[in-house]
Design a protein around this motif. Structure first.
Motif, mmCIF file in Angstrom:
data_model
loop_
_atom_site.group_PDB
_atom_site.id
_atom_site.type_symbol
_atom_site.label_atom_id
_atom_site.label_comp_id
_atom_site.label_asym_id
_atom_site.label_seq_id
_atom_site.Cartn_x
_atom_site.Cartn_y
_atom_site.Cartn_z
ATOM 1 N N LEU A 81 0.693 -1.270 -0.080
ATOM 2 C CA LEU A 81 -0.084 -0.044 0.001
ATOM 3 C C LEU A 81 1.006 1.274 -0.084
ATOM 4 C CD1 LEU A 81 -2.973 1.171 0.111
ATOM 5 C CD2 LEU A 81 -2.612 1.276 2.638
ATOM 6 N N LEU A 82 2.010 1.270 0.750
ATOM 7 C CA LEU A 82 2.892 2.442 0.784
ATOM 8 C C LEU A 82 3.481 2.677 -0.438
ATOM 9 C CD1 LEU A 82 4.403 4.503 2.683
ATOM 10 C CD2 LEU A 82 6.150 2.581 3.181
ATOM 11 N N TRP A 83 3.980 1.488 -1.299
ATOM 12 C CA TRP A 83 4.652 1.881 -2.355
ATOM 13 C C TRP A 83 3.648 2.088 -3.594
ATOM 14 C CZ3 TRP A 83 9.467 3.016 -2.986
ATOM 15 C CH2 TRP A 83 10.579 2.300 -2.191
ATOM 16 N N ALA A 84 2.602 1.523 -3.414
ATOM 17 C CA ALA A 84 1.509 1.668 -4.336
ATOM 18 C C ALA A 84 0.868 3.286 -4.343
ATOM 19 C CB ALA A 84 0.399 0.727 -4.467
ATOM 20 N N SER A 85 0.973 3.725 -3.144
ATOM 21 C CA SER A 85 0.332 5.263 -2.907
ATOM 22 C C SER A 85 1.282 5.963 -3.357
ATOM 23 C CB SER A 85 0.098 5.136 -1.230
ATOM 24 O OG SER A 85 -0.684 4.290 -0.786
ATOM 25 N N TRP A 86 2.861 5.632 -3.100
ATOM 26 C CA TRP A 86 3.776 6.722 -3.568
ATOM 27 C C TRP A 86 3.656 6.691 -5.255
ATOM 28 C CZ3 TRP A 86 8.518 5.432 -6.421
ATOM 29 C CH2 TRP A 86 9.079 6.326 -6.482
ATOM 30 N N THR A 87 3.791 5.454 -5.739
ATOM 31 C CA THR A 87 3.476 5.272 -7.277
ATOM 32 C C THR A 87 2.240 6.082 -7.885
ATOM 33 O OG1 THR A 87 4.524 3.381 -7.093
ATOM 34 C CG2 THR A 87 3.531 3.888 -9.197
#
Length: 376
Positions: free
Chosen positions: A7-13
């Protein structure tokens, strides 16, 4: 990779992909139309975001996976950017349907994200801080990218940015985790009356709705003011936004320390008061515009304190109702602020528009201080 990390990396992307275009979307509508056209887009899209959240809440009992929300939302958001490409200059005459598409797409994405965030993340302030740190490089690179593209290609550069955003959104969709949510029961009447039933939540979400009205209005007012202040120079526009993003990163690193010294309530209140003072100065003299833009950037990082406390006050067994009510309140603040910006622009002129976000920020900061009752 666990679901919280995904979720963290997808949110950043997502923030990178959307950040290529969203900061200049209102400016695109302004340069081809007017500030009134830009405000109309954000008013209509806010109304459709709210309608989508209500629809999600009412169908929560049949919701099998969060992926059924944010993946269609990301696909529709990509479709929105491709539609802008296909329409070209004609987009300025198609604002209501474009805004409706953008609102539904955003509502689906953020409702799915809200559910995943609430169920996955326990230390929410730490999550926001990590997301802010991840955004360090992108927050420095993005103004240079969209500013450089616009400086080199002028109006054609918008279409390069829109296409890049659409591709990045597809990557974000692939990274997003999914789960079967346990949202609890949903009643429209109970949802609407939550602020009266749960007084602490009601006070926090009221303060947050005013601060979101501030943030929503600045998302299109500030880029326009920056562009006009620097004489229609996309290069200067990008340089100034780069400086603001550097400031934002510094504030993220320091905000826990500042809150420990001043108290979160005091910090939000003082920041909103400084924003209101600079907004009033800008309405008197155009030379104060940079001070207002700096104060607005600083204030934007303070809203996290209010947002996190609001999340922490929500009950898990009735989350569908809390989530929907939260966006009922937030979108009320967004639409109200946007309507007031439109009125101020029509009667007093575009350069007085900072008065509206300044007033909303001060009202929200003051109310949050009362709810928190921090000692000086």
């Amino acid at each position: 990779m666990d679901r919280g990390s995904r979720l963290l990396w997808a949110s950043w992307t997502f923030s990178v992909a959307n950040g290529l275009s969203s900061p200049v979307l209102g400016l695109y509508l302004f340069t081809g139309g007017s500030m009134e056209v830009s405000v109309e887009f954000y008013i209509v899209s806010a109304a459709f975001i709210l309608a989508t959240y209500i629809a999600v809440g009412m169908s929560s009992g049949r919701l099998r996976s969060t992926a059924s929300l944010y993946r269609p939302g990301l696909a529709l958001l990509a479709a929105f950017y491709f539609t802008l490409l296909a329409l070209g200059p004609r987009a300025h005459s198609c604002v209501p349907p474009l805004a409706a598409l953008y609102g539904v797409a955003s509502g689906l994405y953020w409702s799915g994200w809200d559910i995943a965030y609430y169920e996955f993340i326990s230390d929410r302030l730490t999550f926001f801080n990590r997301l802010s740190y991840l955004g360090f490089a992108s927050s420095l690179a993005l103004p240079a990218i969209y500013g450089g593209v616009l400086a080199a290609l002028r109006s054609s550069g918008y279409y390069v940015l829109f296409a890049s955003s659409a591709v990045g959104l597809a990557v974000a969709s692939a990274l997003m985790p999914s789960l079967r949510p346990s949202l609890g029961s949903f009643s429209v009447l109970h949802m609407a009356s939550l602020p009266a039933r749960d007084r602490r939540y009601g006070g926090l979400v009221t303060a947050l709705s005013m601060l979101f009205g501030y943030g929503y209005s600045t998302s299109y007012v500030n880029p326009i003011l920056t562009y006009v202040y620097f004489g229609d120079s996309y290069s200067r526009f990008a340089e100034f936004n780069y400086a603001l993003n550097v400031l934002g990163v510094a504030v993220v690193r320091a905000r826990r320390w500042m809150a420990s010294r001043l108290g979160a309530g005091n910090l939000v209140l003082y920041s909103s008061a400084a924003l209101m003072a600079s907004a009033a100065a800008t309405a008197v003299t155009w030379r104060a515009a940079p001070a207002y833009l700096v104060a607005s950037s600083f204030m934007g990082q303070m809203v996290t304190f209010v947002d996190v406390e609001t999340w922490n006050s929500m009950r898990h067994d009735r989350f569908a109702e809390y989530m929907t009510n939260r966006h009922l309140m937030l979108n009320t603040g967004r639409v109200t602020a946007s309507l007031l910006v439109l009125a101020v622009v029509n009667f007093l002129g575009p350069f007085t528009s900072p008065l509206v976000p300044g007033a909303f920020a001060l009202a929200g900061g003051s109310y949050f201080k009362v709810i928190r009752r921090d000692k000086p």
